[in-house]
Every structure is written in structure tokens, then in C-alpha cells.
Design a protein around this motif. Structure first.
Motif, PDB file in Angstrom:
ATOM      1  N   THR A  42      63.183 -69.841  58.127  1.00 29.97           N
ATOM      2  CA  THR A  42      62.279 -70.868  57.605  1.00 29.97           C
ATOM      3  C   THR A  42      62.037 -71.971  58.628  1.00 29.97           C
ATOM      4  OG1 THR A  42      63.078 -70.452  55.357  1.00 29.97           O
ATOM      5  CG2 THR A  42      61.916 -72.528  55.732  1.00 29.97           C
TER       6      THR A  42
ATOM      7  N   PHE B 299      56.316 -63.981  49.007  1.00 23.64           N
ATOM      8  CA  PHE B 299      55.280 -64.503  49.901  1.00 23.64           C
ATOM      9  C   PHE B 299      55.895 -65.031  51.204  1.00 23.64           C
ATOM     10  CE2 PHE B 299      52.882 -65.661  45.763  1.00 23.64           C
ATOM     11  CZ  PHE B 299      52.428 -64.356  45.655  1.00 23.64           C
ATOM     12  N   ALA B 300      57.066 -65.674  51.077  1.00 28.67           N
ATOM     13  CA  ALA B 300      57.744 -66.194  52.269  1.00 28.67           C
ATOM     14  C   ALA B 300      58.142 -65.048  53.194  1.00 28.67           C
ATOM     15  CB  ALA B 300      58.975 -67.002  51.858  1.00 28.67           C
TER      16      ALA B 300
ATOM     17  N   MET C 287      56.809 -62.074  53.375  1.00 31.59           N
ATOM     18  CA  MET C 287      55.597 -61.480  53.941  1.00 31.59           C
ATOM     19  C   MET C 287      55.080 -62.319  55.105  1.00 31.59           C
ATOM     20  SD  MET C 287      53.720 -60.340  50.361  1.00 31.59           S
ATOM     21  CE  MET C 287      52.197 -59.863  51.159  1.00 31.59           C
ATOM     22  N   GLU C 288      55.123 -63.653  54.938  1.00 31.41           N
ATOM     23  CA  GLU C 288      54.676 -64.544  56.022  1.00 31.41           C
ATOM     24  C   GLU C 288      55.592 -64.409  57.233  1.00 31.41           C
ATOM     25  OE1 GLU C 288      53.906 -69.318  56.928  1.00 31.41           O
ATOM     26  OE2 GLU C 288      54.424 -68.658  54.899  1.00 31.41           O
ATOM     27  N   PHE C 289      56.907 -64.290  56.987  1.00 29.63           N
ATOM     28  CA  PHE C 289      57.845 -64.157  58.101  1.00 29.63           C
ATOM     29  C   PHE C 289      57.603 -62.865  58.871  1.00 29.63           C
ATOM     30  CE2 PHE C 289      61.864 -62.574  59.847  1.00 29.63           C
ATOM     31  CZ  PHE C 289      62.211 -63.630  60.674  1.00 29.63           C
TER      32      PHE C 289
ATOM     33  N   LYS D 281      54.846 -61.392  59.305  1.00 29.16           N
ATOM     34  CA  LYS D 281      53.603 -61.491  60.076  1.00 29.16           C
ATOM     35  C   LYS D 281      53.715 -62.437  61.276  1.00 29.16           C
ATOM     36  CE  LYS D 281      50.365 -60.464  56.304  1.00 29.16           C
ATOM     37  NZ  LYS D 281      49.261 -60.993  55.450  1.00 29.16           N
ATOM     38  N   SER D 282      54.391 -63.597  61.057  1.00 28.90           N
ATOM     39  CA  SER D 282      54.374 -64.640  62.088  1.00 28.90           C
ATOM     40  C   SER D 282      55.736 -64.976  62.688  1.00 28.90           C
ATOM     41  CB  SER D 282      53.770 -65.924  61.499  1.00 28.90           C
ATOM     42  OG  SER D 282      54.583 -66.407  60.427  1.00 28.90           O
TER      43      SER D 282
ATOM     44  N   SER E  70      58.070 -66.646  61.152  1.00 26.38           N
ATOM     45  CA  SER E  70      58.583 -67.853  60.499  1.00 26.38           C
ATOM     46  C   SER E  70      57.847 -68.012  59.172  1.00 26.38           C
ATOM     47  CB  SER E  70      58.361 -69.087  61.373  1.00 26.38           C
ATOM     48  OG  SER E  70      58.872 -70.248  60.749  1.00 26.38           O
ATOM     49  N   SER E  71      58.465 -68.728  58.241  1.00 29.76           N
ATOM     50  CA  SER E  71      57.804 -68.958  56.953  1.00 29.76           C
ATOM     51  C   SER E  71      57.853 -70.432  56.601  1.00 29.76           C
ATOM     52  CB  SER E  71      58.457 -68.130  55.848  1.00 29.76           C
ATOM     53  OG  SER E  71      59.804 -68.502  55.651  1.00 29.76           O
ATOM     54  N   SER E  72      56.868 -70.867  55.830  1.00 31.85           N
ATOM     55  CA  SER E  72      56.772 -72.271  55.448  1.00 31.85           C
ATOM     56  C   SER E  72      57.828 -72.635  54.415  1.00 31.85           C
ATOM     57  CB  SER E  72      55.383 -72.550  54.873  1.00 31.85           C
ATOM     58  OG  SER E  72      55.321 -73.846  54.310  1.00 31.85           O
TER      59      SER E  72
ATOM     60  N   TRP F  15      57.285 -72.435  50.314  1.00 23.01           N
ATOM     61  CA  TRP F  15      57.655 -71.313  49.451  1.00 23.01           C
ATOM     62  C   TRP F  15      59.015 -71.555  48.812  1.00 23.01           C
ATOM     63  CZ3 TRP F  15      53.349 -69.282  48.626  1.00 23.01           C
ATOM     64  CH2 TRP F  15      52.442 -68.955  49.635  1.00 23.01           C
TER      65      TRP F  15
END
Length: 517
Positions: free
Chosen positions: A323, A388-389, A391-393, A395-396, A398-400, A403
Motif C-alpha cells: 500500500t 479492488f486494492a 487488482m490495482e497492485f 497492475k501498478s 502499489s495500491s491506494s 481502499w
């Protein structure tokens, strides 16, 4: 008319007995010590032995740390069963809470030391202390209210705010203390606040005169003899067959899994046998039906905490490693994210309790069983944000943190629908002579949920966070909907225990021991 001066234990504050606030503060400081250490535990175990700015850790892998975390958090609550028995048979609830507080002070004090023996010894003492304190202080809260007093659920919600105020303070403060002075300073702070809780409890005894004193006398026909119940097992064929089968399965688990699981299964077999005999000994079908509903509600408790307690394990590690915790140039300590749950509870606890109370007074569905099932569903939806977190991790990299905030919000609303409600539900349905034992069984169910959480968290090493979070969403929603589907027959088995709740006049609402429902 002459003015009468109420005794200390009869006084009220903000519409509730003053004793509620003594127990509130005692539990607040105990939960500060527990949640503060819980927030540090996995991070401390996974920190390298060479250390970082927080000092040296134990250097364990995530899988090893989550395994011990699961065992520790489970045993903390499972020990509530012998803790409840000790209260019922030897000390009473009031003295059991006192002894538990003293043992907790010793446990947290030992954890200040850096040796590995001190680590294990401290954890062991904390397990014993919580086992004595936790079920009995909750039962004492129920004992402050008379049967049918609608204030009881609100009283438990206020008490629950104390639990989470302690958690909030712990997760906000201990993370900063550890960042500046190291891991063992954090453990030491937990010990100091536990001493404050002990002093508060000693001071407030005058407000608890009529609560927690029940100890059966030798001449009391209603006295509970667990030895006699076990002895009667041998003259009860059905119960004996079930017990023998469970013992054989426990032995099998000992050799195929590990000795720890074997011991756990044997312990659970002993408790299951005891519960079967209690059910058989209850002297009316009404009591039997209520007892059965109580046991079924514990299934929801295990499932809820098996998902929710990812907060201290898998979600804690996810926050640490996956995160983006930067907030205007400041990296928020991982531990502080666990304060979100406690903060949300303080904000929403009385609001949620009031909404349910108003629904009940208007004749709408607001039974404890419905609240608990809905709580599981709401908490399950919270894991959608962790999906969602993840999935974001992927892809990138890191996650926001948003979430995590949303996940903790939904988890909190779900918790408010199940945890304080379950505590209150037990005090309504449990026969008085088994009150502390059944509160212990509830916390043991919570402990089993914690162990399930550890096992699920460990599996993330093999299947990945996205799969685990998605599975939790599906499973919890399905289970919640299933219990709602069978709500009507379950409510019939309670024999209207909640239907007679009402607002009581002051003279009706004086403190009392648990009613023999």
C-alpha cells in the motif's frame, strides 16, 4: 416527600448504571494493551533480526508469523471457557476479572524483555489473563440490567465503545512510540495502561456491589457440577457415540496435521461433550430451544471473525508491503491504519444501536439473529474494496490507501451489527447457572474465528491476495443470506425472548444478576 439517597451501586449516569462506566474504563485499558500488542505482533515477528529503525525483530517468514498469530489470537479467546468455569465454580465474575487484570499486567511486563523466552512467556500470561477477564467482565455488563430492559443493547454498545476507544488510542499511539523508541517500548506501554485499568477496577468496586458475586453454595440444587455432567455422559448413548467419534478424529488430526491441532481438537471435543450434556440436562423445551439457537449463532461468530481478523494479519502485512502510505510527504505507520476500525466504531456505535432500537419499537425486523446475519454480509462487502486494492497492485505495483479506508468502514458497520449484539444475545438466552460458561464459549468461537483467519492468511502465500479476498466476499455473503433465509424458524426457537423488551421505569431498572431465561 423526603429525599432518599441512592447507594453507589444504584446510581445512574446518562441513563445507565454508573457501574457500566467502571467496566467501560477497565475494558478500555485492557483492550488498549491487547490491541496495541496485537497490532505489533506480526510486524515484530517478520522484521529482520538485524532490525530497522524500530529495532531487531524475530526474522520469521510471513507464513510462520501468521501461523503463530492465529494460534495466539485463538488461544486468547478459547481460554475464556476455563475462565468462565472458574468464575462459575470458584471465584465469581468480579474476582475473576481482578485476577485476570493482575495476570495481564505481569504478561505485558515480561514482554518488555528482549529474550525469546520472555516473548513466549509474556504471550502465555496474556492468554491466561484475557481468558479470566474477557468473558466475565462482559457478563457483568449484562448483570447491570433487569430482564426486558431495552437499555441493555445500548449498554453493550456503550461498553463496546470502550473496547474500541482503547483500540483507537493503542493503534494511534503505540505505532509512534515504536517508531521512536522501538518494539519493546511499545510492549511496555501496553503494560502501563493495563495497570491503569486494574486501578480503575479497584476504585469502582462500590459501584459493582450487586454484580458478579454469584457463587453456588453447596446446598444449592441448581449448582453446576461439570464433573457430574461428564460422568452422566457414560449413561447417555447418543452423546457418548458422538464424543467417541470426535476423539478418534482428534487423534487422527494429531498424527496427520500436527500435535497442536490434535490438542485443539481434543479440547473442542471436551467442550462439545459438555454442551451436549448441558442441553440434555436443561429442564424445559423452551430452555433447550434457546440453547440450540445460541449454539447456532456461534457459527456466525466463527465465520465473521475468520474474515474480520485478517485486519491484524494478512491486511496488516498487505498494508506494510503493498500500500502507498504517503500522506503529503509523511509515510503513515502501518499500525495506525488499524485505528480506522476503532475510530469508525466510536463514530457510529450509538447511531447504529439507536437505529436498531427505533426499528424494534416501530415493529420492524430488528432481531439479534437478523442483525448478526446482516453484519456478516456488510463485512463481506468490505472485502470487495480489498479485491479492488489487489487488482490495482497487480497492475501498478502499489495500491491506494483509500481502499483500506473503505474496507475498514464496511467491516466496522458489520462488526457493530454482530459483536455487541451477540454479547447482549447471550445474556438474554443463557441460563443463569451457565452464564459465564456460555460467554466463554462465545469468546472461544471468536478464538476459532481468529485461528481460521490465520489459516486463511497463510494460504495467501500460495494463492495470492486477490484470490483470498474474492473468496471471502463470496463465502460471507452466501452464509449471511442463508441465515436470513432460516430466520423465522430460528426466531420461533427463542420463544419470544426479545419480543417483550421495552423501556423500563427507573424503579424497575435497578441492577441485578442475570435472569434465568
Amino acid at each position: 416527600m423526603a429525599n432518599t439517597v441512592k447507594a453507589a451501586h444504584q446510581k445512574e449516569l446518562f441513563g445507565h448504571p454508573v457501574g457500566l462506566y467502571i467496566l467501560f474504563l477497565t475494558e478500555m485499558w485492557e483492550r488498549f494493551s491487547y490491541y496495541g500488542m496485537r497490532a505489533l505482533l506480526v510486524l515484530y515477528m517478520t522484521t529482520a533480526t538485524i532490525g530497522d529503525e524500530r529495532g531487531a525483530g524475530l526474522g520469521w517468514t510471513s507464513k510462520e508469523a501468521l501461523a503463530l498469530y492465529g494460534w495466539y489470537t485463538m488461544l486468547v479467546y478459547v481460554m475464556s471457557i476455563p475462565g468462565g468455569m472458574i468464575a462459575d465454580k470458584i471465584l465469581g465474575q468480579k474476582k475473576s476479572v481482578l485476577l485476570g487484570a493482575i495476570v495481564l499486567c505481569l504478561g505485558h511486563g515480561v514482554l518488555v524483555l528482549t529474550d525469546i523466552w520472555a516473548f513466549y512467556t509474556g504471550l502465555g500470561l496474556v492468554i491466561l489473563g484475557v481468558g479470566l477477564l474477557k468473558p466475565n467482565i462482559s457478563t457483568m455488563v449484562g448483570g447491570l440490567y433487569k430482564e426486558g430492559d431495552i437499555r441493555r443493547d445500548k449498554g453493550f454498545s456503550i461498553f463496546y465503545i470502550g473496547i474500541n476507544l482503547g483500540s483507537l488510542l493503542a493503534t494511534l499511539i503505540i505505532g509512534l512510540v515504536v517508531a521512536k523508541w522501538g518494539w519493546h517500548a511499545g510492549f511496555g506501554l501496553a503494560g502501563i495502561v493495563m495497570v491503569l485499568g486494574l486501578l480503575n477496577y479497584l476504585y469502582g468496586q462500590k459501584y459493582l456491589v450487586e454484580v458478579g458475586n454469584f457463587i453456588p453454595s453447596k446446598n444449592d440444587n441448581s449448582e453446576v457440577s461439570y464433573g457430574k455432567l461428564y460422568a452422566k455422559l457414560f449413561s447417555s448413548p447418543k452423546q457418548l457415540i458422538v464424543t467417541v467419534v470426535l476423539i478418534l478424529l482428534s487423534v487422527y488430526g494429531w498424527y496427520t496435521l500436527e500435535w497442536g491441532f490434535g490438542l485443539l481438537f481434543i479440547f473442542l471435543t471436551a467442550i462439545t461433550a459438555l454442551l451436549m450434556m448441558i442441553y440434555k440436562e436443561l429442564d424445559s423445551q423452551e430452555f433447550k430451544d434457546r440453547f440450540l439457537v445460541l449454539l447456532l449463532s456461534f457459527i456466525m461468530v466463527i465465520i465473521f471473525w475468520g474474515a474480520f481478523e485478517q485486519a491484524g494479519g494478512l491486511m496488516n502485512l498487505y498494508t506494510e508491503t503493498n500500500t502507498d502510505r504517503n500522506f503529503f510527504g509523511w509515510e503513515i505507520p502501518t499500525v495506525m491504519f488499524q485505528s480506522l476500525n476503532a475510530g469508525f466504531i466510536i463514530l457510529f456505535a450509538t447511531l447504529v444501536a439507536s437505529i436498531w432500537a427505533k426499528r424494534k419499537l416501530k415493529g420492524k425486523e430488528a432481531s439479534s439473529l437478523f442483525k448478526m446475519a446482516l453484519g456478516i454480509i456488510i463485512m463481506g462487502f468490505g472485502f470487495l474494496f480489498m479485491v479492488f486494492a489487489a487488482m490495482e497492485f497487480e497492475k501498478s505495483g502499489s495500491s491506494s490507501m483509500i481502499w483500506l479506508v473503505l474496507a475498514y468502514l464496511f467491516h466496522t458497520i458489520g462488526e457493530l451489527c454482530i459483536s455487541p449484539v451477540a454479547l447482549s444475545f447471550i445474556t438474554k438466552l443463557a441460563p443463569v447457572k451457565y452464564a459465564s460458561l456460555m460467554m466463554g464459549v462465545y469468546f472461544a468461537a471468536t478464538g476459532l474465528g481468529n485461528k481460521v483467519a490465520g489459516i486463511v492468511g497463510e494460504s495467501a502465500s500460495d494463492y495470492g491476495e486477490l484470490t483470498i479476498f474474492s473468496g471471502i466476499v463470496i463465502f460471507t455473503v452466501v452464509i449471511g443470506l442463508l441465515f436470513i433465509a432460516i430466520l423465522k424458524p430460528l426466531k420461533r426457537l427463542t420463544h419470544g425472548v426479545e419480543e417483550s423488551e421495552r423501556v423500563l421505569k427507573n424503579e424497575e431498572a435497578e441492577g441485578f444478576e442475570l435472569a434465568d431465561n
